[in-house]
Design a protein around this motif. Structure first.
Motif, PDB file in Angstrom:
ATOM      1  N   GLN A   1      -5.474  18.218  15.625  1.00 19.36           N
ATOM      2  CA  GLN A   1      -5.670  17.723  14.272  1.00 19.36           C
ATOM      3  C   GLN A   1      -4.315  17.505  13.622  1.00 19.36           C
ATOM      4  N   THR A   2      -4.253  16.520  12.766  1.00 17.57           N
ATOM      5  CA  THR A   2      -3.025  16.214  12.067  1.00 17.57           C
ATOM      6  C   THR A   2      -3.346  15.765  10.650  1.00 17.57           C
TER       7      THR A   2
ATOM      8  N   GLY B   1       4.910  11.146   6.810  1.00 14.80           N
ATOM      9  CA  GLY B   1       4.478  11.039   8.198  1.00 14.80           C
ATOM     10  C   GLY B   1       3.345  11.994   8.512  1.00 14.80           C
ATOM     11  N   PHE B   2       3.149  12.254   9.804  1.00 14.30           N
ATOM     12  CA  PHE B   2       2.069  13.119  10.265  1.00 14.30           C
ATOM     13  C   PHE B   2       2.565  14.549  10.452  1.00 14.30           C
ATOM     14  N   LEU B   3       1.765  15.501  10.010  1.00 17.75           N
ATOM     15  CA  LEU B   3       2.019  16.920  10.255  1.00 17.75           C
ATOM     16  C   LEU B   3       1.018  17.391  11.303  1.00 17.75           C
ATOM     17  N   LEU B   4       1.512  17.948  12.404  1.00 14.35           N
ATOM     18  CA  LEU B   4       0.648  18.474  13.453  1.00 14.35           C
ATOM     19  C   LEU B   4       0.075  19.806  12.988  1.00 14.35           C
ATOM     20  N   ASP B   5      -1.241  19.846  12.751  1.00 18.31           N
ATOM     21  CA  ASP B   5      -1.903  21.033  12.206  1.00 18.31           C
ATOM     22  C   ASP B   5      -2.410  21.991  13.274  1.00 18.31           C
ATOM     23  N   ARG B   6      -2.939  21.432  14.361  1.00 14.83           N
ATOM     24  CA  ARG B   6      -3.642  22.273  15.329  1.00 14.83           C
ATOM     25  C   ARG B   6      -3.665  21.607  16.688  1.00 14.83           C
TER      26      ARG B   6
END
Length: 198
Positions: free
Chosen positions: A57-58, A64-69
């Motif tokens: 999930q991001t 930009g995109f943050l990598l969450d999981r």
């Protein structure tokens, strides 16, 4: 390569497209990510998810995109534990949605406390000989991507056995000539790649 807290989640070569559609968390609208060279790091994750090798999930932020999981490992609310992105063992200077990769680049995603630089090990002999010794030495990548000796406490894994060294070096007398997997772990560091020696 993807390293979780307890184990290596994935270590393989991935062919990813130069363009992919990413659906961030809390939305159903895909965002197209593309590059004119190679692929983007987020497209690697998207390709792996489409192959049912992981889930991720991001969040799309203004920058930009943050990598969450990845799988069950989510960023802590205070980011004391989070996903860290390395390209060729150097901390990525851009987010996962902007990180260009070309053939031969190594993408490393590791879950832990910042900065968690990657470990590596060298083995004095690529051939195991019963009755002789093999020396395993730990090193760590600095921010320039150069390996420097690691002399802190290190746990070396030799097949299924773990042996702790106080100084990053282990002299080991092999008891078999079979092929085994060898890697190292240390507090605050990303575990090394698993090396097969025989």
């Amino acid at each position: 390569r993807i390293e979780g807290t307890a184990n290596t989640i994935l270590n393989e070569t991935v062919n990813a497209p130069s363009t992919c559609d990413v659906i961030p968390t809390a939305t159903t609208t895909p965002i197209t990510v593309s590059t004119t060279i190679g692929t983007r790091a987020i497209c690697v994750l998207q390709a792996l998810q489409q192959q049912n090798k992981l889930t991720y999930q991001t969040t799309k932020l203004s920058f930009g995109f943050l990598l969450d999981r990845i799988n069950d490992a989510s960023n802590a609310a205070d980011f004391s534990q989070s996903w860290i992105v390395y390209k060729n063992n150097v901390t990525a200077q851009v987010g996962i949605g902007d990180l260009d990769l070309i053939q031969g680049d190594e993408l490393l995603l590791t879950y832990g406390s910042w900065p968690s630089p990657p470990l590596a090990i060298t083995v004095s002999s690529s051939t195991l000989r019963v009755g002789s010794t093999t020396t395993l030495s730990a090193a760590v990548y600095n921010e320039g991507g150069t390996l420097v000796p690691w002399t802190g406490q290190t746990t070396f894994y030799l097949g299924g056995s773990a042996t702790t060294s106080p100084n990053g070096t282990l002299v080991w007398p092999p008891e078999t000539s079979a092929t085994i997997s060898v890697w190292a772990e240390a507090s605050g560091k990303t575990r090394s790649k698993k090396n097969a020696i025989s």
